[in-house]
Design a protein around this motif. Structure first.
Motif, PDB file in Angstrom:
ATOM      1  N   ALA A 541       0.837  -1.204   0.000  1.00  0.00           N
ATOM      2  CA  ALA A 541       0.000   0.000   0.000  1.00  0.00           C
ATOM      3  C   ALA A 541       0.871   1.253   0.000  1.00  0.00           C
ATOM      4  O   ALA A 541       2.032   1.236   0.435  1.00  0.00           O
ATOM      5  CB  ALA A 541      -0.920  -0.001   1.218  1.00  0.00           C
ATOM      6  N   ASP A 542       0.320   2.342  -0.474  1.00  0.00           N
ATOM      7  CA  ASP A 542       0.991   3.636  -0.443  1.00  0.00           C
ATOM      8  C   ASP A 542       0.718   4.274   0.910  1.00  0.00           C
ATOM      9  O   ASP A 542      -0.408   4.670   1.209  1.00  0.00           O
ATOM     10  CB  ASP A 542       0.448   4.524  -1.573  1.00  0.00           C
ATOM     11  CG  ASP A 542       1.114   5.890  -1.612  1.00  0.00           C
ATOM     12  OD1 ASP A 542       1.965   6.178  -0.730  1.00  0.00           O
ATOM     13  OD2 ASP A 542       0.756   6.685  -2.508  1.00  0.00           O
ATOM     14  N   TRP A 543       1.747   4.397   1.735  1.00  0.00           N
ATOM     15  CA  TRP A 543       1.581   4.926   3.085  1.00  0.00           C
ATOM     16  C   TRP A 543       1.443   6.447   3.111  1.00  0.00           C
ATOM     17  O   TRP A 543       1.340   7.051   4.185  1.00  0.00           O
ATOM     18  CB  TRP A 543       2.743   4.497   3.976  1.00  0.00           C
ATOM     19  CG  TRP A 543       2.744   3.012   4.269  1.00  0.00           C
ATOM     20  CD1 TRP A 543       1.954   2.062   3.700  1.00  0.00           C
ATOM     21  CD2 TRP A 543       3.583   2.338   5.207  1.00  0.00           C
ATOM     22  NE1 TRP A 543       2.230   0.824   4.216  1.00  0.00           N
ATOM     23  CE2 TRP A 543       3.229   0.952   5.150  1.00  0.00           C
ATOM     24  CE3 TRP A 543       4.595   2.729   6.082  1.00  0.00           C
ATOM     25  CZ2 TRP A 543       3.864  -0.007   5.937  1.00  0.00           C
ATOM     26  CZ3 TRP A 543       5.232   1.767   6.874  1.00  0.00           C
ATOM     27  CH2 TRP A 543       4.851   0.412   6.800  1.00  0.00           C
ATOM     28  N   ALA A 544       1.412   7.038   1.933  1.00  0.00           N
ATOM     29  CA  ALA A 544       1.156   8.487   1.837  1.00  0.00           C
ATOM     30  C   ALA A 544       0.068   8.726   0.787  1.00  0.00           C
ATOM     31  O   ALA A 544       0.121   9.671   0.008  1.00  0.00           O
ATOM     32  CB  ALA A 544       2.430   9.233   1.472  1.00  0.00           C
ATOM     33  N   TYR A 545      -0.929   7.863   0.778  1.00  0.00           N
ATOM     34  CA  TYR A 545      -1.953   7.884  -0.277  1.00  0.00           C
ATOM     35  C   TYR A 545      -2.746   9.180  -0.329  1.00  0.00           C
ATOM     36  O   TYR A 545      -3.328   9.516  -1.364  1.00  0.00           O
ATOM     37  CB  TYR A 545      -2.911   6.704  -0.116  1.00  0.00           C
ATOM     38  CG  TYR A 545      -3.690   6.683   1.181  1.00  0.00           C
ATOM     39  CD1 TYR A 545      -4.876   7.391   1.315  1.00  0.00           C
ATOM     40  CD2 TYR A 545      -3.240   5.943   2.263  1.00  0.00           C
ATOM     41  CE1 TYR A 545      -5.589   7.365   2.507  1.00  0.00           C
ATOM     42  CE2 TYR A 545      -3.935   5.918   3.454  1.00  0.00           C
ATOM     43  CZ  TYR A 545      -5.118   6.630   3.581  1.00  0.00           C
ATOM     44  OH  TYR A 545      -5.807   6.618   4.758  1.00  0.00           O
ATOM     45  N   TYR A 546      -2.785   9.941   0.743  1.00  0.00           N
ATOM     46  CA  TYR A 546      -3.600  11.157   0.795  1.00  0.00           C
ATOM     47  C   TYR A 546      -2.859  12.387   0.265  1.00  0.00           C
ATOM     48  O   TYR A 546      -3.431  13.473   0.171  1.00  0.00           O
ATOM     49  CB  TYR A 546      -4.073  11.415   2.229  1.00  0.00           C
ATOM     50  CG  TYR A 546      -2.985  11.254   3.267  1.00  0.00           C
ATOM     51  CD1 TYR A 546      -2.110  12.296   3.573  1.00  0.00           C
ATOM     52  CD2 TYR A 546      -2.821  10.037   3.913  1.00  0.00           C
ATOM     53  CE1 TYR A 546      -1.101  12.123   4.495  1.00  0.00           C
ATOM     54  CE2 TYR A 546      -1.823   9.860   4.853  1.00  0.00           C
ATOM     55  CZ  TYR A 546      -0.957  10.902   5.143  1.00  0.00           C
ATOM     56  OH  TYR A 546       0.046  10.731   6.061  1.00  0.00           O
ATOM     57  N   ILE A 547      -1.579  12.233  -0.100  1.00  0.00           N
ATOM     58  CA  ILE A 547      -0.822  13.337  -0.698  1.00  0.00           C
ATOM     59  C   ILE A 547      -1.037  13.290  -2.207  1.00  0.00           C
ATOM     60  O   ILE A 547      -0.755  12.290  -2.856  1.00  0.00           O
ATOM     61  CB  ILE A 547       0.683  13.218  -0.373  1.00  0.00           C
ATOM     62  CG1 ILE A 547       0.917  13.221   1.143  1.00  0.00           C
ATOM     63  CG2 ILE A 547       1.458  14.339  -1.065  1.00  0.00           C
ATOM     64  CD1 ILE A 547       0.489  14.501   1.815  1.00  0.00           C
ATOM     65  N   ARG A 548      -1.554  14.376  -2.798  1.00  0.00           N
ATOM     66  CA  ARG A 548      -1.800  14.418  -4.246  1.00  0.00           C
ATOM     67  C   ARG A 548      -1.742  15.864  -4.728  1.00  0.00           C
ATOM     68  O   ARG A 548      -1.629  16.789  -3.931  1.00  0.00           O
ATOM     69  CB  ARG A 548      -3.124  13.762  -4.626  1.00  0.00           C
ATOM     70  CG  ARG A 548      -4.373  14.468  -4.155  1.00  0.00           C
ATOM     71  CD  ARG A 548      -4.834  13.950  -2.832  1.00  0.00           C
ATOM     72  NE  ARG A 548      -6.247  14.272  -2.611  1.00  0.00           N
ATOM     73  CZ  ARG A 548      -6.773  14.536  -1.425  1.00  0.00           C
ATOM     74  NH1 ARG A 548      -6.015  14.549  -0.343  1.00  0.00           N
ATOM     75  NH2 ARG A 548      -8.045  14.785  -1.294  1.00  0.00           N
ATOM     76  N   ASP A 549      -1.826  16.058  -6.045  1.00  0.00           N
ATOM     77  CA  ASP A 549      -1.671  17.399  -6.605  1.00  0.00           C
ATOM     78  C   ASP A 549      -3.000  18.097  -6.848  1.00  0.00           C
ATOM     79  O   ASP A 549      -3.033  19.213  -7.355  1.00  0.00           O
ATOM     80  CB  ASP A 549      -0.834  17.370  -7.893  1.00  0.00           C
ATOM     81  CG  ASP A 549      -1.418  16.440  -8.941  1.00  0.00           C
ATOM     82  OD1 ASP A 549      -2.553  15.954  -8.717  1.00  0.00           O
ATOM     83  OD2 ASP A 549      -0.764  16.201  -9.965  1.00  0.00           O
ATOM     84  N   LYS A 550      -4.129  17.451  -6.551  1.00  0.00           N
ATOM     85  CA  LYS A 550      -5.440  18.090  -6.670  1.00  0.00           C
ATOM     86  C   LYS A 550      -6.425  17.376  -5.754  1.00  0.00           C
ATOM     87  O   LYS A 550      -6.189  16.243  -5.312  1.00  0.00           O
ATOM     88  CB  LYS A 550      -5.948  18.055  -8.107  1.00  0.00           C
ATOM     89  CG  LYS A 550      -6.201  16.669  -8.658  1.00  0.00           C
ATOM     90  CD  LYS A 550      -6.731  16.722 -10.089  1.00  0.00           C
ATOM     91  CE  LYS A 550      -6.963  15.310 -10.614  1.00  0.00           C
ATOM     92  NZ  LYS A 550      -7.504  15.342 -11.997  1.00  0.00           N
ATOM     93  N   ASP A 551      -7.524  18.048  -5.463  1.00  0.00           N
ATOM     94  CA  ASP A 551      -8.544  17.481  -4.580  1.00  0.00           C
ATOM     95  C   ASP A 551      -9.455  16.573  -5.403  1.00  0.00           C
ATOM     96  O   ASP A 551     -10.325  17.051  -6.135  1.00  0.00           O
ATOM     97  CB  ASP A 551      -9.359  18.608  -3.927  1.00  0.00           C
ATOM     98  CG  ASP A 551     -10.339  18.080  -2.881  1.00  0.00           C
ATOM     99  OD1 ASP A 551     -10.471  16.843  -2.773  1.00  0.00           O
ATOM    100  OD2 ASP A 551     -10.964  18.898  -2.188  1.00  0.00           O
ATOM    101  N   ASP A 552      -9.245  15.278  -5.299  1.00  0.00           N
ATOM    102  CA  ASP A 552     -10.074  14.310  -6.027  1.00  0.00           C
ATOM    103  C   ASP A 552     -10.893  13.450  -5.061  1.00  0.00           C
ATOM    104  O   ASP A 552     -11.255  12.313  -5.371  1.00  0.00           O
ATOM    105  CB  ASP A 552      -9.208  13.428  -6.930  1.00  0.00           C
ATOM    106  CG  ASP A 552      -8.116  12.679  -6.146  1.00  0.00           C
ATOM    107  OD1 ASP A 552      -8.021  12.873  -4.915  1.00  0.00           O
ATOM    108  OD2 ASP A 552      -7.360  11.905  -6.773  1.00  0.00           O
ATOM    109  N   ASP A 553     -11.167  13.998  -3.889  1.00  0.00           N
ATOM    110  CA  ASP A 553     -11.958  13.263  -2.909  1.00  0.00           C
ATOM    111  C   ASP A 553     -13.363  12.970  -3.433  1.00  0.00           C
ATOM    112  O   ASP A 553     -13.917  13.731  -4.233  1.00  0.00           O
ATOM    113  CB  ASP A 553     -12.097  14.073  -1.611  1.00  0.00           C
ATOM    114  CG  ASP A 553     -10.810  14.112  -0.816  1.00  0.00           C
ATOM    115  OD1 ASP A 553      -9.909  13.321  -1.126  1.00  0.00           O
ATOM    116  OD2 ASP A 553     -10.714  14.938   0.112  1.00  0.00           O
TER     117      ASP A 553
END
Length: 595
Positions: A541-553
């Motif tokens: 798993a990506d342990w920093a999955y919430y870091i991204r370049d735009k809000d795609d929630d």
């Protein structure tokens, strides 16, 4: 690190303590017993297999094969009154249905093939009938007694969660007419058909003008010497405009199979039409008035008989009883070898039926198209922790929570329970949302240290009060005799949902946890575990999955989420429906209603 799983245990202290050794939301083993391998039971098996790990499932089916009512019902003309391409799971189309209204053998093949395709037979024990389920006070869950119908032996099982998928139109019954046991001719029931009986050249009596009776008559009429059909009340018979019977050509089947998007669009158009019919069931709506006028004209044109028109065309609203397409039925009533006897049958004699007009009608074969026990009481005792039997609790009135559960009966879930949309619109869509709802409850049970969950009595009281108030606005409230009202023509509507099928789907999208009585093993926060997340025990798993370049929630509000799910804005020509049930082109402007 390997996945941490709470082992199977029925000791409350062990469950809570073991969770402290693992991460948040550790999965414990869950044992599910499902009663019935009809459409609902097979879907439940599919959903559990697709979405869960660390579970065991046993499905008990009393018949020799899966598919439930579509294995059992083999009478002449047996078909579904829902268009065939929409009597499938939303995700599992069938390319080669023979006609708009397909026969029971085709439908059986669909569900049997579904089970075979996804390997669901391995969960099913056929010829095993559940005869009792009782809550085990010491370790929780249900002790389930099952009769092996091939040997007669009783098999014991135990489960954490019990799912009743035995169906509402399953427990067939003989008519309550005195003397039935005296009849010396051939006696048949549509739901227990003997395919070895040859009706050719014989005088056949047919009791009932519900869905099965309406299907039987035009099928047997050309082959028998005579049919005497006994009818005691009127009913609306006509396909809804645009959903008439049609046999698919080879070209149409080829296009469905090969032309990208053709079948999906066809299915969507039919489903939109089915979902657009809800206004029919609302009193004083334009669509109800127009449908009634259309049905009345259709019946008059096809009957061509003033005597039958007066007795068969109802004076209550369209939809009070289940709408029946009735392909060929009205025309068959006018055939020379068909006699219609209107009124009550006082007694069954050795020769036939003695009616309230004083006449006896001798017949060689007597077919009872008299339906099922639709009381919603389970067919076997279900005993809760207080020692109460659900059969007794629901003897006066079936009282469910949203059609899926009963108060004071923990860890017990029901498909097509009281007041669910079995006649409000597309039924398989409703079954799918029930399965999803159950899976959400099972997931929470599995990942928390919950011992029991059941709907609160006060939540059911409020739901039924809302339902009863709503039903006064519908045609179902009319004083017609219908299986929608298990307590009689003037009783409450016990079978149907207070709204459309789409309304039901939205209602069940999220679990209203405040309506549920939940008890825990030990500290209710034991599920928080040892401080580690599920992400950290997954090395892939990506342990920093919430870091991204735009809000795609995903949307957080219910309405925004729904607009994504229902693809709002993608269907330009969709008609809106006002709160009166009137179909309109513009919701704020109104407009002329259309069927």
């Amino acid at each position: 690190m390997a996945d941490f799983i709470v082992p199977s245990t029925h000791r409350p202290d062990t469950d809570a303590q073991h969770r402290l050794k693992g991460p948040i939301h550790a999965q414990r083993h869950v044992r599910v017993v499902c009663i019935g391998a009809g459409a609902s039971g097979l879907l439940m098996a599919y959903k559990l297999q697709k979405h869960f790990t660390n579970y065991s499932l046993q499905v008990y089916e009393k018949n020799q094969e899966v598919s439930g009512t579509w294995f059992e019902n083999k009478y002449p003309g047996c078909a579904c009154d829902v268009p065939s391409h929409n009597y499938t799971w939303s995700f599992e189309p069938k390319l080669d249905w023979s006609a708009v209204y397909a026969g029971s053998k085709e439908i059986f093949a669909y569900f049997n093939d579904f089970a075979r395709k996804y390997g669901l037979h391995k969960y099913v024990k056929t010829q095993h009938q559940v005869v009792k389920a009782e809550w085990n006070k010491e370790k929780g869950g249900y002790d389930v007694q099952v009769k092996d119908l091939s040997s007669g032996q009783i098999v014991d099982d135990h489960c954490d969660i019990l799912v009743n998928a035995s169906g509402i139109l399953n427990n067939w019954q003989w008519p309550a007419i005195p003397g039935l046991d005296k009849y010396k001719g051939t006696l048949l029931h549509t739901a227990n058909w003997d395919e070895n009986i040859d009706l050719k050249g014989r005088h056949v009596g047919l009791i009932g003008n519900g869905s099965s009776g309406i299907q039987v008559l035009p099928t047997i009429q050309p082959h028998v010497q005579k049919v005497t059909t006994f009818i005691r009340e009127p009913t609306w018979v006509s396909p809804v405009q645009g959903l008439e019977q049609h046999v698919f050509s080879e070209h149409e089947k080829f296009e469905f199979a090969t032309k990208p998007g053709a079948l999906v669009e066809y299915r969507k158009n039919i489903e939109r039409g089915l979902n657009g019919q809800f206004g029919i069931f609302l009193k004083n709506s334009n669509i109800n008035s127009e449908t009634e006028a259309y049905f009345r004209q259709q019946m008059t044109d096809k009957l061509h008989n003033e005597y039958l028109e007066e007795r068969l065309i109802p004076n209550w609203h369209v939809g009070c009883r289940r709408l029946t397409p009735g392909v060929g039925y009205l025309e068959a009533l006018g055939k020379p070898n068909v006699e219609t006897v209107y009124g009550e049958i006082n007694e069954i004699t050795e020769r036939g039926c003695l009616c309230d007009n004083g006449q006896e009608y001798p017949v060689d074969v007597l077919i009872c198209a008299t339906g099922f026990n639709t009381s919603f009481k389970p067919r076997f005792p279900v005993i809760n922790p207080a020692g109460e039997n659900l059969q007794d609790v629901w003897a006066k009135e079936p009282r469910s929570y949203l059609g899926v559960a009963a108060a004071d009966f923990p860890n017990y879930l029901i498909f097509l329970g009281p007041n669910c949309p079995i006649g409000n619109g597309p039924v398989l869509s409703a079954i799918e949302c029930q399965a999803d709802y159950m899976c959400k409850l099972i997931d929470r049970f599995q990942t928390h240290n919950i011992s029991t969950f059941s709907p609160k009595s006060e939540a059911i009281d409020d739901f039924l009060q809302f339902k009863d108030d709503f039903m006064k606005r519908t045609v179902w409230h009319d004083a017609c005799r219908s299986w929608y009202k298990s307590l009689g023509p003037d009783g409450p509507v016990t079978a149907l949902w207070p709204g459309s099928t789409l309304h039901y789907i939205e209602a069940l999208m999220e679990v209203r946890h405040d309506d549920w009585d939940v008890k825990y093993n030990g500290n209710r926060f034991a599920w928080l575990g040892n401080g580690y997340s599920q992400t950290e025990i997954d090395p892939t798993a990506d342990w920093a999955y919430y870091i991204r370049d735009k809000d795609d929630d995903e949307p957080l509000s219910r309405l925004r989420k729904l607009k994504e799910i229902n693809r709002s804005g993608t269907v330009a020509a969709a008609k809106a429906v006002s709160f009166t049930g009137r179909a309109t082109d513009e919701p704020e402007k109104g407009g002329e209603s259309k069927l």
